[in-house]
Design a protein around this motif. Structure first.
Motif, PDB file in Angstrom:
ATOM      1  N   GLU A   1       0.690  -1.322   0.080  1.00  0.00           N
ATOM      2  CA  GLU A   1       0.070   0.100  -0.036  1.00  0.00           C
ATOM      3  C   GLU A   1       0.849   1.243  -0.106  1.00  0.00           C
ATOM      4  O   GLU A   1       0.230   2.367  -0.380  1.00  0.00           O
ATOM      5  CB  GLU A   1      -0.829   0.284   1.035  1.00  0.00           C
ATOM      6  N   ASP A   2       2.054   1.120   0.331  1.00  0.00           N
ATOM      7  CA  ASP A   2       3.027   2.355   0.094  1.00  0.00           C
ATOM      8  C   ASP A   2       3.548   2.562  -0.901  1.00  0.00           C
ATOM      9  O   ASP A   2       4.397   3.421  -1.265  1.00  0.00           O
ATOM     10  CB  ASP A   2       4.055   2.105   1.401  1.00  0.00           C
ATOM     11  N   SER A   3       3.159   1.711  -1.896  1.00  0.00           N
ATOM     12  CA  SER A   3       3.730   2.024  -3.242  1.00  0.00           C
ATOM     13  C   SER A   3       3.107   3.091  -3.929  1.00  0.00           C
ATOM     14  O   SER A   3       1.837   3.321  -4.157  1.00  0.00           O
ATOM     15  CB  SER A   3       3.464   0.817  -4.341  1.00  0.00           C
ATOM     16  N   SER A   4       4.064   4.099  -4.295  1.00  0.00           N
ATOM     17  CA  SER A   4       3.377   5.494  -4.604  1.00  0.00           C
ATOM     18  C   SER A   4       4.696   6.263  -5.113  1.00  0.00           C
ATOM     19  O   SER A   4       5.895   5.829  -5.115  1.00  0.00           O
ATOM     20  CB  SER A   4       2.938   6.331  -3.107  1.00  0.00           C
ATOM     21  N   ILE A   5       4.477   7.390  -5.618  1.00  0.00           N
ATOM     22  CA  ILE A   5       5.404   8.344  -5.862  1.00  0.00           C
ATOM     23  C   ILE A   5       5.535   9.415  -4.781  1.00  0.00           C
ATOM     24  O   ILE A   5       4.442   9.891  -4.171  1.00  0.00           O
ATOM     25  CB  ILE A   5       5.102   9.429  -7.070  1.00  0.00           C
ATOM     26  N   TYR A   6       6.512   9.818  -4.280  1.00  0.00           N
ATOM     27  CA  TYR A   6       6.843  10.532  -2.994  1.00  0.00           C
ATOM     28  C   TYR A   6       7.452  11.828  -3.711  1.00  0.00           C
ATOM     29  O   TYR A   6       8.511  11.869  -4.456  1.00  0.00           O
ATOM     30  CB  TYR A   6       7.724   9.859  -1.934  1.00  0.00           C
ATOM     31  N   LEU A   7       6.921  12.957  -3.419  1.00  0.00           N
ATOM     32  CA  LEU A   7       7.411  14.131  -3.949  1.00  0.00           C
ATOM     33  C   LEU A   7       7.728  15.343  -2.839  1.00  0.00           C
ATOM     34  O   LEU A   7       7.086  15.214  -2.004  1.00  0.00           O
ATOM     35  CB  LEU A   7       6.148  14.920  -4.733  1.00  0.00           C
ATOM     36  N   CYS A   8       8.954  15.605  -3.001  1.00  0.00           N
ATOM     37  CA  CYS A   8       9.490  16.786  -2.324  1.00  0.00           C
ATOM     38  C   CYS A   8       8.796  18.260  -3.053  1.00  0.00           C
ATOM     39  O   CYS A   8       9.126  18.281  -4.164  1.00  0.00           O
ATOM     40  CB  CYS A   8      11.036  16.714  -2.093  1.00  0.00           C
ATOM     41  N   SER A   9       8.597  19.313  -2.202  1.00  0.00           N
ATOM     42  CA  SER A   9       8.326  20.549  -2.736  1.00  0.00           C
ATOM     43  C   SER A   9       8.825  21.627  -1.850  1.00  0.00           C
ATOM     44  O   SER A   9       8.993  21.387  -0.502  1.00  0.00           O
ATOM     45  CB  SER A   9       7.023  20.512  -3.042  1.00  0.00           C
ATOM     46  N   VAL A  10       9.114  22.616  -2.383  1.00  0.00           N
ATOM     47  CA  VAL A  10       9.261  23.996  -1.509  1.00  0.00           C
ATOM     48  C   VAL A  10       8.602  25.202  -1.898  1.00  0.00           C
ATOM     49  O   VAL A  10       8.325  25.251  -3.503  1.00  0.00           O
ATOM     50  CB  VAL A  10      10.852  24.353  -1.529  1.00  0.00           C
ATOM     51  N   PRO A  11       8.321  26.106  -1.250  1.00  0.00           N
ATOM     52  CA  PRO A  11       7.627  27.357  -1.712  1.00  0.00           C
ATOM     53  C   PRO A  11       8.533  28.196  -2.556  1.00  0.00           C
ATOM     54  O   PRO A  11       9.828  28.203  -2.252  1.00  0.00           O
ATOM     55  CB  PRO A  11       6.985  27.876  -0.392  1.00  0.00           C
ATOM     56  N   ASP A  12       7.862  29.086  -3.148  1.00  0.00           N
ATOM     57  CA  ASP A  12       8.640  30.139  -3.970  1.00  0.00           C
ATOM     58  C   ASP A  12       9.491  30.955  -3.027  1.00  0.00           C
ATOM     59  O   ASP A  12       8.597  31.238  -1.864  1.00  0.00           O
ATOM     60  CB  ASP A  12       7.672  30.753  -4.666  1.00  0.00           C
ATOM     61  N   ARG A  13      10.639  31.531  -3.168  1.00  0.00           N
ATOM     62  CA  ARG A  13      11.334  32.158  -2.244  1.00  0.00           C
ATOM     63  C   ARG A  13      10.622  33.649  -1.953  1.00  0.00           C
ATOM     64  O   ARG A  13      10.789  34.309  -1.063  1.00  0.00           O
ATOM     65  CB  ARG A  13      12.626  32.319  -2.661  1.00  0.00           C
ATOM     66  N   THR A  14      10.090  34.106  -3.062  1.00  0.00           N
ATOM     67  CA  THR A  14       9.669  35.473  -3.161  1.00  0.00           C
ATOM     68  C   THR A  14       8.275  35.634  -2.543  1.00  0.00           C
ATOM     69  O   THR A  14       7.866  36.400  -1.417  1.00  0.00           O
ATOM     70  CB  THR A  14       9.654  36.309  -4.479  1.00  0.00           C
ATOM     71  N   SER A  15       7.253  35.045  -3.082  1.00  0.00           N
ATOM     72  CA  SER A  15       5.838  34.930  -2.435  1.00  0.00           C
ATOM     73  C   SER A  15       5.332  33.944  -1.470  1.00  0.00           C
ATOM     74  O   SER A  15       4.533  33.963  -0.654  1.00  0.00           O
ATOM     75  CB  SER A  15       4.849  34.938  -3.834  1.00  0.00           C
ATOM     76  N   GLY A  16       5.958  32.770  -1.560  1.00  0.00           N
ATOM     77  CA  GLY A  16       5.758  31.703  -0.747  1.00  0.00           C
ATOM     78  C   GLY A  16       4.471  30.994  -0.991  1.00  0.00           C
ATOM     79  O   GLY A  16       4.102  30.169  -0.321  1.00  0.00           O
ATOM     80  N   ASN A  17       3.641  31.570  -1.934  1.00  0.00           N
ATOM     81  CA  ASN A  17       2.465  31.115  -2.248  1.00  0.00           C
ATOM     82  C   ASN A  17       2.423  30.040  -3.433  1.00  0.00           C
ATOM     83  O   ASN A  17       1.498  29.363  -3.726  1.00  0.00           O
ATOM     84  CB  ASN A  17       1.367  32.170  -2.427  1.00  0.00           C
ATOM     85  N   THR A  18       3.565  29.861  -3.979  1.00  0.00           N
ATOM     86  CA  THR A  18       3.505  29.028  -5.173  1.00  0.00           C
ATOM     87  C   THR A  18       4.688  27.856  -4.799  1.00  0.00           C
ATOM     88  O   THR A  18       5.805  28.180  -4.167  1.00  0.00           O
ATOM     89  CB  THR A  18       4.158  29.639  -6.336  1.00  0.00           C
ATOM     90  N   ILE A  19       4.161  26.320  -4.958  1.00  0.00           N
ATOM     91  CA  ILE A  19       5.095  25.548  -4.623  1.00  0.00           C
ATOM     92  C   ILE A  19       5.634  24.725  -5.774  1.00  0.00           C
ATOM     93  O   ILE A  19       4.891  24.577  -6.689  1.00  0.00           O
ATOM     94  CB  ILE A  19       4.573  24.472  -3.604  1.00  0.00           C
ATOM     95  N   TYR A  20       6.976  24.285  -5.678  1.00  0.00           N
ATOM     96  CA  TYR A  20       7.427  23.826  -6.821  1.00  0.00           C
ATOM     97  C   TYR A  20       7.972  22.316  -6.476  1.00  0.00           C
ATOM     98  O   TYR A  20       8.300  22.008  -5.220  1.00  0.00           O
ATOM     99  CB  TYR A  20       8.878  24.444  -7.351  1.00  0.00           C
ATOM    100  N   PHE A  21       8.096  21.386  -7.310  1.00  0.00           N
ATOM    101  CA  PHE A  21       8.177  20.043  -6.812  1.00  0.00           C
ATOM    102  C   PHE A  21       9.696  19.358  -7.620  1.00  0.00           C
ATOM    103  O   PHE A  21       9.881  19.909  -8.547  1.00  0.00           O
ATOM    104  CB  PHE A  21       7.067  19.171  -7.435  1.00  0.00           C
ATOM    105  N   GLY A  22      10.168  18.448  -6.910  1.00  0.00           N
ATOM    106  CA  GLY A  22      11.208  17.634  -7.381  1.00  0.00           C
ATOM    107  C   GLY A  22      10.495  16.648  -8.188  1.00  0.00           C
ATOM    108  O   GLY A  22       9.287  16.612  -8.679  1.00  0.00           O
ATOM    109  N   GLU A  23      11.269  15.911  -9.050  1.00  0.00           N
ATOM    110  CA  GLU A  23      10.992  14.900 -10.037  1.00  0.00           C
ATOM    111  C   GLU A  23      10.006  13.533  -9.485  1.00  0.00           C
ATOM    112  O   GLU A  23       9.604  12.889  -9.885  1.00  0.00           O
ATOM    113  CB  GLU A  23      12.193  14.354 -10.696  1.00  0.00           C
ATOM    114  N   GLY A  24      10.453  13.484  -8.091  1.00  0.00           N
ATOM    115  CA  GLY A  24       9.561  12.579  -7.560  1.00  0.00           C
ATOM    116  C   GLY A  24      10.603  11.158  -7.220  1.00  0.00           C
ATOM    117  O   GLY A  24      11.561  11.096  -8.030  1.00  0.00           O
ATOM    118  N   SER A  25      10.145  10.425  -6.211  1.00  0.00           N
ATOM    119  CA  SER A  25      10.677   9.055  -5.851  1.00  0.00           C
ATOM    120  C   SER A  25       9.674   8.130  -6.252  1.00  0.00           C
ATOM    121  O   SER A  25       8.574   8.087  -5.328  1.00  0.00           O
ATOM    122  CB  SER A  25      11.336   9.040  -4.550  1.00  0.00           C
TER     123      SER A  25
END
Lengths: 115, 115
Positions: free
Chosen positions: A86-110
């Protein structure tokens, strides 16, 4: 936007084992987020990781199953413990935009498959 | 609680035809709205975002989206679809009260492009 690198990109794991996913960002960020995307599903936030404090987990996710480390402002790890299919999934790391903080960007996923 | 509805799970269009992907949101205040694209085997890429101002926003890859407050919608459009646009598209909503707010994703629309 930040450049976000994740390792591993893919893995096949045995049931009952644990796997640690690494997330490296090319700039300092206060918050980092871990999402899970189960097959054919949307993204669900697992937890928010702030440097120097305990991660904040969303409903349905617990630290014993998904321990997170955040040793500095550019790096985080997510461990998936005692894995089941059941843990078979894509796990994604993301971070907010440095200027606004309201947009998040993602890595390519694991992409994890548990057999 | 904030939520996003993408009523179309799967859409098929011919190459060169126009495209519109639907998104309806629920949020108690002024929302931040996003469209992300996930190509097969890839992470999520931000296509465009709406925070305020002009309700028609332009994004990358020739996409645009229109915010309609009265309909609580943020539909994604492209005048002429290319085969490389085949991917899954996620609409998302976040807060607009300053700083980072939790982002909630829709269930996604899978786009198939036929020759």
């Amino acid at each position: 936007s930040a450049v976000i690198s994740q390792k591993p990109s893919r893995d096949i794991c045995q049931r009952g084992t644990s796997l640690t996913i690494q997330c490296q960002v090319d700039s300092q960020v206060t918050m980092m987020f871990w999402y899970r995307q189960q097959p054919g599903q949307s993204l669900t936030l697992i937890a928010t990781a702030n440097q120097g404090s305990e991660a904040t987990y969303e409903s349905g996710f617990v630290i014993d199953k998904f321990p997170i480390s955040r040793p500095n402002l550019t790096f985080s790890t997510l461990t998936v413990s005692n894995m089941s299919p059941e843990d078979s999934s894509i796990y994604l790391c993301s971070v907010p935009d440095r200027t606004s903080g309201n947009t998040i960007y993602f890595g390519e996923g694991s992409w994890l498959t548990v057999v | 609680a904030q939520s996003v509805t993408q009523p179309d799970i799967h859409i098929t269009v011919s190459e060169g035809a126009s495209l519109e992907l639907r998104c309806n949101y629920s949020y108690g205040a002024t929302p931040y709205l996003f469209w992300y694209v996930q190509s097969p085997g890839q992470g999520l890429q931000l296509l465009l975002k709406y925070f305020s101002g002009d309700t028609l926003v332009q994004g990358i890859k020739g996409f645009e989206a229109e915010f309609k407050r009265s309909q609580s919608s943020f539909n994604l459009r492209k005048p002429s679809v290319h085969w490389s646009d085949a991917a899954e598209y996620f609409c998302a909503v976040g807060g607009a009260t300053g700083g980072y707010q939790k982002v909630t994703f829709g269930t996604g629309t899978k786009l198939q492009v036929i020759p």
